[in-house]
Design a protein around this motif. Structure first.
Motif, PDB file in Angstrom:
ATOM      1  N   GLU A 412       9.462  54.089 -89.484  1.00 26.31           N
ATOM      2  CA  GLU A 412       9.031  53.335 -90.659  1.00 26.31           C
ATOM      3  C   GLU A 412       7.616  52.789 -90.461  1.00 26.31           C
ATOM      4  N   VAL A 413       7.345  52.218 -89.286  1.00 28.34           N
ATOM      5  CA  VAL A 413       6.017  51.679 -88.998  1.00 28.34           C
ATOM      6  C   VAL A 413       4.959  52.780 -89.063  1.00 28.34           C
ATOM      7  N   LEU A 414       5.255  53.909 -88.446  1.00 36.20           N
ATOM      8  CA  LEU A 414       4.274  55.004 -88.390  1.00 36.20           C
ATOM      9  C   LEU A 414       3.973  55.569 -89.770  1.00 36.20           C
ATOM     10  N   HIS A 415       4.968  55.602 -90.635  1.00 40.98           N
ATOM     11  CA  HIS A 415       4.730  56.070 -91.996  1.00 40.98           C
ATOM     12  C   HIS A 415       3.830  55.096 -92.763  1.00 40.98           C
ATOM     13  N   HIS A 416       4.015  53.797 -92.526  1.00 42.28           N
ATOM     14  CA  HIS A 416       3.136  52.818 -93.181  1.00 42.28           C
ATOM     15  C   HIS A 416       1.687  53.000 -92.725  1.00 42.28           C
ATOM     16  N   LEU A 417       1.497  53.412 -91.489  1.00 42.89           N
ATOM     17  CA  LEU A 417       0.151  53.586 -90.941  1.00 42.89           C
ATOM     18  C   LEU A 417      -0.458  54.943 -91.273  1.00 42.89           C
ATOM     19  N   ARG A 418       0.372  55.861 -91.767  1.00 44.33           N
ATOM     20  CA  ARG A 418      -0.086  57.214 -92.122  1.00 44.33           C
ATOM     21  C   ARG A 418      -0.656  57.961 -90.919  1.00 44.33           C
ATOM     22  N   PHE A 419      -0.109  57.724 -89.743  1.00 43.65           N
ATOM     23  CA  PHE A 419      -0.602  58.419 -88.556  1.00 43.65           C
ATOM     24  C   PHE A 419      -0.007  59.831 -88.486  1.00 43.65           C
ATOM     25  N   GLU A 420      -0.865  60.829 -88.428  1.00 40.73           N
ATOM     26  CA  GLU A 420      -0.397  62.210 -88.334  1.00 40.73           C
ATOM     27  C   GLU A 420       0.278  62.493 -86.991  1.00 40.73           C
ATOM     28  N   GLU A 421      -0.079  61.692 -85.994  1.00 40.03           N
ATOM     29  CA  GLU A 421       0.501  61.886 -84.655  1.00 40.03           C
ATOM     30  C   GLU A 421       1.868  61.231 -84.518  1.00 40.03           C
ATOM     31  N   GLY A 422       2.475  60.839 -85.638  1.00 40.95           N
ATOM     32  CA  GLY A 422       3.764  60.157 -85.609  1.00 40.95           C
ATOM     33  C   GLY A 422       4.825  60.845 -84.774  1.00 40.95           C
ATOM     34  N   PRO A 423       5.079  62.153 -84.940  1.00 39.84           N
ATOM     35  CA  PRO A 423       6.119  62.821 -84.152  1.00 39.84           C
ATOM     36  C   PRO A 423       5.893  62.705 -82.644  1.00 39.84           C
ATOM     37  N   GLN A 424       4.640  62.826 -82.206  1.00 43.68           N
ATOM     38  CA  GLN A 424       4.331  62.705 -80.775  1.00 43.68           C
ATOM     39  C   GLN A 424       4.617  61.289 -80.277  1.00 43.68           C
ATOM     40  N   ILE A 425       4.209  60.296 -81.078  1.00 43.14           N
ATOM     41  CA  ILE A 425       4.433  58.899 -80.692  1.00 43.14           C
ATOM     42  C   ILE A 425       5.930  58.612 -80.623  1.00 43.14           C
ATOM     43  N   LEU A 426       6.683  59.084 -81.601  1.00 46.18           N
ATOM     44  CA  LEU A 426       8.142  58.894 -81.603  1.00 46.18           C
ATOM     45  C   LEU A 426       8.776  59.509 -80.365  1.00 46.18           C
ATOM     46  N   GLU A 427       8.352  60.691 -80.029  1.00 45.56           N
ATOM     47  CA  GLU A 427       8.942  61.424 -78.907  1.00 45.56           C
ATOM     48  C   GLU A 427       8.724  60.704 -77.581  1.00 45.56           C
ATOM     49  N   ASN A 428       7.621  59.973 -77.468  1.00 47.84           N
ATOM     50  CA  ASN A 428       7.243  59.364 -76.190  1.00 47.84           C
ATOM     51  C   ASN A 428       7.457  57.854 -76.131  1.00 47.84           C
ATOM     52  N   SER A 429       8.266  57.306 -77.055  1.00 47.34           N
ATOM     53  CA  SER A 429       8.447  55.853 -77.117  1.00 47.34           C
ATOM     54  C   SER A 429       9.899  55.449 -76.895  1.00 47.34           C
ATOM     55  N   ILE A 430      10.061  54.353 -76.184  1.00 52.12           N
ATOM     56  CA  ILE A 430      11.357  53.678 -76.069  1.00 52.12           C
ATOM     57  C   ILE A 430      11.280  52.453 -76.973  1.00 52.12           C
ATOM     58  N   VAL A 431      12.225  52.317 -77.893  1.00 55.36           N
ATOM     59  CA  VAL A 431      12.191  51.219 -78.867  1.00 55.36           C
ATOM     60  C   VAL A 431      13.487  50.423 -78.758  1.00 55.36           C
ATOM     61  N   LEU A 432      13.359  49.140 -78.425  1.00 52.03           N
ATOM     62  CA  LEU A 432      14.527  48.278 -78.263  1.00 52.03           C
ATOM     63  C   LEU A 432      14.514  47.187 -79.336  1.00 52.03           C
ATOM     64  N   PRO A 433      15.326  47.333 -80.381  1.00 49.95           N
ATOM     65  CA  PRO A 433      15.401  46.303 -81.426  1.00 49.95           C
ATOM     66  C   PRO A 433      16.296  45.143 -80.992  1.00 49.95           C
ATOM     67  N   ALA A 434      15.988  43.955 -81.498  1.00 48.91           N
ATOM     68  CA  ALA A 434      16.790  42.758 -81.221  1.00 48.91           C
ATOM     69  C   ALA A 434      17.127  42.074 -82.539  1.00 48.91           C
ATOM     70  N   LEU A 435      18.423  41.949 -82.814  1.00 53.68           N
ATOM     71  CA  LEU A 435      18.888  41.303 -84.038  1.00 53.68           C
ATOM     72  C   LEU A 435      19.303  39.877 -83.703  1.00 53.68           C
ATOM     73  N   MET A 436      18.747  38.887 -84.434  1.00 48.92           N
ATOM     74  CA  MET A 436      18.931  37.477 -84.084  1.00 48.92           C
ATOM     75  C   MET A 436      19.446  36.683 -85.287  1.00 48.92           C
ATOM     76  N   PRO A 437      20.734  36.348 -85.311  1.00 47.58           N
ATOM     77  CA  PRO A 437      21.321  35.723 -86.502  1.00 47.58           C
ATOM     78  C   PRO A 437      20.896  34.283 -86.764  1.00 47.58           C
ATOM     79  N   TYR A 438      20.348  33.580 -85.749  1.00 52.21           N
ATOM     80  CA  TYR A 438      19.986  32.167 -85.956  1.00 52.21           C
ATOM     81  C   TYR A 438      18.495  31.914 -85.749  1.00 52.21           C
ATOM     82  N   ILE A 439      17.688  32.962 -85.744  1.00 53.95           N
ATOM     83  CA  ILE A 439      16.314  32.823 -85.284  1.00 53.95           C
ATOM     84  C   ILE A 439      15.485  31.857 -86.125  1.00 53.95           C
TER      85      ILE A 439
END
Length: 523
Positions: A412-439
């Motif tokens: 989603e972030v890469l599409h907002h940035l319109r980066f053509e290298e998106g697939p390469q960046i996705l392939e080489n990234s570890i993404v750890l989301p954190a969901l926080m109910p009381y933040i």
């Protein structure tokens, strides 16, 4: 000698322990920190590796007038240079890597917006001035949206303010007013964020670790895996704790207190019940095992019908209104950093926040100075982002953020940035989301008395510290607030002459007010 028991090991408790030693003359060996988790630091967390990915739920920003924090950390040696204090290290880092944001806002077409203008109409300005000048007691139970027209929430100012401090329209007008007054001196540079300070590394490495080393060197005990379940209070109007009960390793223990012993409780937790996802796993929202900080506050509040100990239900019973999600990205591929430096016009560590103002999730990302983790290798890059509306569909990934894997969030972030290298960046990234109910629960609509006083009326040995204790004028969701509650608790319980420095009030400085008014009229 008197002993002090500190419930929780977040920055409030660690600060309280330091103030007990520094200001109260306590021996470190007479201080016990009781922590439910298996690691100290509370919400100032950060961990991981290049192989598994780094993660941090958030990153706190600082500014020049965090008087209590800088006073405390001026007596704590830096881990990298013991001849220099943590405060000195933070100021030196700001000198070298001050933010100068050239891409604070990005529109729906992926273009940088000129955010120099706040985008105000005359009505917006009048409503803002009215909110700042309204006595706090008249805002009891009011939301931000109750004080402004809908047009206000589409101004550059709102998009920058809400994503810098994590406000949402339904949050408390009281807290919003406090922020406006507390940070009025930042108006002039708000688009460039040059008035914002950051620590050299994440706050766990830059603050918690050196503070913990200093405390343990002083003999302070940190008892992990310990959940305090009850405080036995004496009968009558006087508020005195005579025993603590905790569970540890499946065993319940009760400790009787001597007459001069002290208890300081971190009531509530903004990162309780947080869950981590993974690159290919969605974080699960689960509040069924509500953390001990909330349960203990509920137990204590129920003991007093006079409301002296506050009302935790105001803050922990509206999950939909206090949840948001962050994510940390780890990669050995420098492509994303190179593209972002070109896109933003700033090198990593100097660019500040970048918000996609029209995104359904209201996404914000930031490239911190590298390394952002103390042991992070030179060939590894880490960046962070968050979204205020994880329950809304994305613009490209057509589902709510909280239902997305880390890979989908990055997509989603890469599409907002319109980066053509998106697939390469996705392939080489570890993404750890954190969901926080009381933040952002500390921002929820409240009234006077919902948060207990740091030292409640009639208390002889009990104080509350952290984000859910009441400090007039200062603002929650900051390290400064937690440190101030700690200093206030120590000074109040020990009846010390030396009190915390007053909260900075830029609104009393004519030059600050003139600059703020000029900024509000910029076009």
């Amino acid at each position: 000698m008197a002993k002090a028991y500190l419930v929780g090991s977040g920055i409030a408790s660690l600060s309280a322990a330091a103030f007990l030693i520094r200001e109260g003359g306590f021996s470190g060996s007479d201080i016990v920190i009781l922590e439910e988790q298996d690691r100290e630091g509370g919400s100032l967390d950060a961990s991981g590796s290049p192989e598994t990915g780094y993660t941090m739920r958030g990153g706190r920003m600082f500014e020049i007038h965090f008087e209590c924090t800088y006073d405390l950390l001026s007596s704590i040696p830096s881990l990298d240079d013991p001849a220099k204090s943590v405060t000195e290290d933070t100021f030196a880092f700001h000198e070298d890597f001050a933010w100068d944001d050239h891409a604070r806002l990005v529109d729906k077409d992926g273009k940088v917006v000129d955010a120099h203008s706040m985008g105000f109409s005359e009505r917006d300005r009048l409503e803002l001035v009215k909110c700042v000048g309204t006595p706090e007691k008249l805002l009891d139970g009011k939301r931000i949206v109750d004080c402004f027209s809908q047009e206000f929430f589409h101004t550059n100012f709102w998009w920058m303010w809400c994503t810098t401090f994590a406000f949402e329209p339904w949050h408390s007008a009281i807290e919003f007013r406090r922020y406006l007054n507390r940070f009025v001196h930042l108006f002039k540079t708000f688009d460039s964020m040059s008035g914002i300070y950051r620590t050299r590394f994440n706050q766990y490495d830059s603050i918690v670790r050196p503070l913990m080393k200093w405390l343990t060197d002083q003999g302070v005990t940190v008892q992990l895996g310990t959940t305090v379940t009850d405080l036995d209070l004496t009968d009558g109007e006087e508020l005195t704790v005579r025993a603590l009960t905790w569970t540890r390793g499946g065993t319940e223990e009760t400790v009787d207190l001597a007459p001069d012993d002290l208890v300081m409780v971190t009531n509530g937790s903004m990162t309780a019940d947080s869950t981590l996802g993974a690159t290919d796993r969605v974080p699960a929202l689960d509040t069924s095992g509500t953390a001990g900080a909330w349960r203990l506050w509920e137990t204590l509040a129920a003991k007093r019908t006079d409301g002296l100990l506050g009302d935790p239900s105001v803050f922990n019973s509206s999950i939909d209104d206090s949840t948001w999600e962050s994510f940390t990205v780890t990669t050995k591929d420098p492509t994303f950093f190179g593209l972002m430096e070109k896109f933003s016009g700033s090198e990593a560590g100097k660019g500040g926040l970048i918000t996609f103002k029209d995104s359904g999730w209201l996404l914000t990302i930031v490239l911190n100075h590298q390394p952002h983790f103390h042991e992070q290798p030179e060939d590894t890059f880490v960046w962070w982002g968050y979204a205020l509306f994880p329950d809304k569909p994305g613009d490209f990934v057509r589902k709510p953020m909280r239902e997305c894997t880390g890979r989908e969030i990055l997509d989603e972030v890469l599409h907002h940035l319109r980066f053509e290298e998106g697939p390469q960046i996705l392939e080489n990234s570890i993404v750890l989301p954190a969901l926080m109910p009381y933040i952002t629960s500390q921002f929820l609509v409240r009234k006077a008395g919902d948060r207990p006083q740091v030292v409640p009326a009639g208390s002889t040995n009990l104080a509350f510290i952290g984000q859910y204790a009441e400090v007039p004028d200062d603002v929650v969701f900051t390290v400064e607030y937690s440190v101030r509650t700690a200093w206030t608790a120590v000074a109040g319980l020990l009846k010390l002459d030396k009190q915390p420095p007053p909260v900075y009030k830029g609104g009393h400085d004519p030059k600050v007010l003139v600059d703020a008014l000029h900024t509000m009229h910029r076009r």
